[in-house]
Scaffold this active site. Structure first.
Site, mmCIF file in Angstrom:
data_model
loop_
_atom_site.group_PDB
_atom_site.id
_atom_site.type_symbol
_atom_site.label_atom_id
_atom_site.label_comp_id
_atom_site.label_asym_id
_atom_site.label_seq_id
_atom_site.Cartn_x
_atom_site.Cartn_y
_atom_site.Cartn_z
ATOM 1 N N THR A 204 15.880 50.880 72.988
ATOM 2 C CA THR A 204 16.342 49.763 72.655
ATOM 3 C C THR A 204 17.976 49.694 73.538
ATOM 4 O O THR A 204 17.737 50.539 74.136
ATOM 5 C CB THR A 204 17.377 50.118 71.631
ATOM 6 O OG1 THR A 204 15.743 49.616 70.187
ATOM 7 C CG2 THR A 204 17.844 49.614 71.260
ATOM 8 N N ARG A 232 7.753 42.211 61.529
ATOM 9 C CA ARG A 232 8.747 43.783 61.259
ATOM 10 C C ARG A 232 9.781 43.471 62.212
ATOM 11 O O ARG A 232 10.148 43.872 63.152
ATOM 12 C CB ARG A 232 8.237 44.828 61.947
ATOM 13 C CG ARG A 232 8.595 45.994 62.190
ATOM 14 C CD ARG A 232 9.267 46.891 63.220
ATOM 15 N NE ARG A 232 10.004 48.228 62.936
ATOM 16 C CZ ARG A 232 10.943 48.499 63.645
ATOM 17 N NH1 ARG A 232 11.361 47.937 64.747
ATOM 18 N NH2 ARG A 232 11.349 49.374 63.894
ATOM 19 N N ASP A 235 16.745 48.198 62.857
ATOM 20 C CA ASP A 235 17.546 48.091 62.529
ATOM 21 C C ASP A 235 18.621 47.560 63.734
ATOM 22 O O ASP A 235 19.534 47.446 63.414
ATOM 23 C CB ASP A 235 17.783 49.497 63.220
ATOM 24 C CG ASP A 235 17.649 50.466 64.087
ATOM 25 O OD1 ASP A 235 16.838 50.285 64.478
ATOM 26 O OD2 ASP A 235 18.399 51.393 64.505
ATOM 27 N N THR A 255 19.884 53.519 68.810
ATOM 28 C CA THR A 255 18.216 53.292 68.976
ATOM 29 C C THR A 255 17.112 54.695 68.468
ATOM 30 O O THR A 255 17.654 55.520 68.680
ATOM 31 C CB THR A 255 19.078 53.692 70.867
ATOM 32 O OG1 THR A 255 16.707 53.697 70.965
ATOM 33 C CG2 THR A 255 19.140 54.432 71.293
#
Lengths: 343, 303
Positions: A204, A232, A235, A255
């Site tokens: 990420t 899906r 966060d 991450t």
């Protein structure tokens, strides 16, 4: 001496005088700082080649330079984190934008969020598949809509209404990610909900920054998990979970295993500890990443910065792609676990 | 000690506009939900089952903005969000932007229990529902004559640009403490009338509209969602109790009347703490709400 020259000299003198006043009021110029990450996970020397390592370093350097240049010329932390994240979205080796991991259907399905600590204001998008730079769309949501989070086709419709040019899904797909997806698909799938590879990518990208005006900002962008269920959302685009910024406390980008970050509201929790328990970002990150998150079985890392320019980069994984630069002369790029930690 | 608190949305609800008959309808709906959830606790059931039961009843009741009777998007479709959280191990499940799931709270719970994810959105969430043997319903199941009329008047009326703030709130939620000391929270909504398709508010976002943590508190929010997201409202309340030692009432009051009001947002919060202390507070004109506990308290209120 002409009148023009005279007025020019007087102008320069008054400029110098006002600069002197400013310098006297702030003996030390207000700090600026930028921290970025490119994902946490099993990042260790044995899995790297010198060429790969150099390539990751170059990618992190480029993002750090792009964001820091904004701060250096007096730009906002919001512009700086946008520039840094956009650079990593465009770099195919990171799991965001082009080169993002592929979901079960073989598509890159992207999430991003941005937060302005001055307000605070926030914008986010999730499950978009045709947006070249999701971080810019997240920012458009923040600036041009009354909303914070737009998802899927609705988010892309909003993009079109604001003149964003969509790209085909093939733009994001690169060979390495297609191979990863094949490997993940080959693994047994016990149930619909559980079909994610064990060797999941936790990449990420994210950035946090402090600008000259004292404003904090955070930005995060990701393709999520390889072979994830379509729809899906992790966060990254959730304010408080993977992204948070408030001038009163700190700015954080996370991450890792997104579901754990969501349940523990990790990014906000770091800031709550800074604000209410008066911890430094490093102490708060340690508490959240190594104590609370680790206790629950969650792995990952985060970066944080407070209004004084204190930086923290921490993770409970083997490594984390990361870099930091500030006006006090700090400049570092690291990826392994043995690198010196921020204090 | 066990307790349950529910809400059916907060917002501008001048007494004059609510007929006596209409008020009775709302009160009856709240009572059914409250007693349905309480019955679960009374027979020793979990707070998770209790909040799911209470919210499911409100979803099925067309007068509340969740499930059947949800507010409609600007395209005239119902687009639903829901979240549930189990305070025991901080497990959570949520869905957003689903259009064919009769009880979104049941799907949120399934996400929590049968997937390794917390949040599924859009068509992907419905695909998961199908794999889990949910029977999907056509979107018109959710649309009531009243919501269609509400959408039409909103579209005729003040809507001039994207930047006009929403007028209507409304969301349903429940929080509970069971005999084992476990806390749970659940929230379900259709969002704002005339919302942009794809807009997700605070309800399905863990920490914003829904949060539960054993030993601390359980919270469900209703109101101007974007403000609740920015302030991480539900978790903020729990953090204020845990880190600063505020009482639940102080924490909720600070969030609604100082932080959210300072930003220009309004709405309401319901919460219960580990000792069964109940808080129902709002900064809007009213909030449909109800509370019942094992000490004999039972109340239903609107204003």
């Amino acid at each position: 001496m002409s009148r023009l020259q005279l007025s020019a000299i007087l102008g320069l003198l008054s400029l110098a005088a006002s600069a002197g006043v400013i310098a006297a009021a702030h003996a030390e110029p207000r700090p600026i700082a930028l921290v970025i990450h490119g994902g946490a996970g099993v990042i260790e020397p044995s899995r790297m080649t010198p060429a790969k390592e150099a390539s990751y370093r170059a990618g992190l350097e480029a993002a750090l330079a792009a964001g820091y240049a904004v701060l250096e010329r007096g730009g906002s932390s919001l512009d700086a984190v946008t520039a840094a994240v956009r650079t990593m979205e465009d770099d195919p080796q990171f799991n965001a934008g082009r080169g993002a991991v592929l979901n079960h259907d073989g598509d890159a399905q992207l999430d991003a969020a941005i937060m302005d600590g001055n307000g605070p204001h926030a914008g986010a998008v999730a499950a978009v598949r045709h947006i070249k730079n999701p971080i810019e769309l997240a920012r458009l949501v923040m600036e041009k809509s009354p909303h914070v989070l737009l998802v899927a086709e609705g988010a892309e419709d909003f993009a079109l209404e604001h003149g964003v040019v969509l790209v085909p899904r093939s733009y994001f797909r690169i060979e390495a990610r297609e191979r990863e997806l094949e490997e993940a698909r080959a693994m047994p799938a016990p149930s619909a909900g559980l079909r994610v590879s064990a060797q999941e990518s936790m990449g990420t990208v994210g950035a946090v920054a402090l600008d000259r005006a004292g404003n904090l900002a955070a930005a995060t962008s990701t393709g999520g998990l390889t072979n994830k269920l379509p729809g899906r959302v992790g966060d990254s685009p959730l304010i408080g979970a993977g992204t948070y910024a408030d001038n009163a406390s700190c700015a954080v980008s996370g991450t890792g295993q997104g579901e754990y970050f969501i349940r523990q509201v990790v990014a906000y929790d770091v800031c709550a500890l800074v604000q209410y328990r008066h911890m430094t970002p490093a102490q708060a990150m340690h508490e959240v990443i190594h104590e609370k998150l680790a206790r629950s079985g969650g792995t990952g890392g985060a970066i944080a910065i407070d209004p004084a320019g204190n930086i923290a980069m921490d993770f409970n994984t083997v490594g984390m792609f990361r870099a930091a630069r500030d006006s006090r002369g700090r400049r570092e790029v690291a990826m392994y676990g043995d690198a010196p930690q921020a204090k | 000690m066990y307790a349950i608190v529910i809400h059916g949305g907060a917002g501008a609800m001048p007494r004059a506009t609510l007929s006596a008959e209409r008020e009775q309808t709302y009160r009856a709906g709240l009572a059914t939900s409250l007693d349905g959830g309480y019955a679960v606790l009374e027979r020793g059931g979990s707070s998770l089952d209790a909040v799911a039961a209470a919210v499911r009843i409100l979803e099925d009741d067309p007068v509340f903005n969740a499930g059947r009777g949800a507010a409609l998007t600007r395209d005239g479709a119902a687009e639903l969000d829901a979240a549930i959280m189990d305070g025991r191990q901080l497990r959570a499940g949520a869905v957003a932007s689903v259009r064919h799931v009769k009880n979104p709270i049941d799907l949120a719970r399934r996400v929590m229990e049968k997937s390794r994810h917390v949040l599924l959105v859009g068509a992907g969430a419905e695909e998961f529902a199908l794999e889990e043997k949910f029977v999907l319903v056509p979107n018109h199941y959710f649309r009531t004559a009243e919501r269609i009329e509400q959408l039409e008047s909103e579209q005729r009326g003040q809507r001039v640009s994207d930047l006009v703030p929403p007028a209507t709130h409304g969301t349903v939620g429940a929080v509970a403490l069971d005999t084992h000391g476990h806390l749970a929270a659940a929230t379900s909504t259709g969002g704002m009338t005339n919302k942009r398709p794809g807009r997700v508010g605070d309800s399905p976002i863990i920490g914003a509209g829904t949060y539960a943590k054993n030993g601390v508190c359980a919270v469900s929010a209703t109101g101007h969602g974007e403000y609740f997201i920015r302030t991480v409202a539900a978790y903020h309340v729990c953090a204020a109790v845990e880190y600063r030692g505020l009482t639940l009432q102080q924490a909720v009051h600070e969030m609604l009347h100082q932080i959210l009001r300072g930003l220009g947002g309004d709405g309401g919060l319901i919460a219960v703490d580990r000792d069964g202390r109940i808080v129902m507070d709002f900064s809007s004109e009213g909030m449909f709400r109800g509370a019942r506990d094992s000490d004999g308290r039972r109340e239903i209120a609107i204003y």
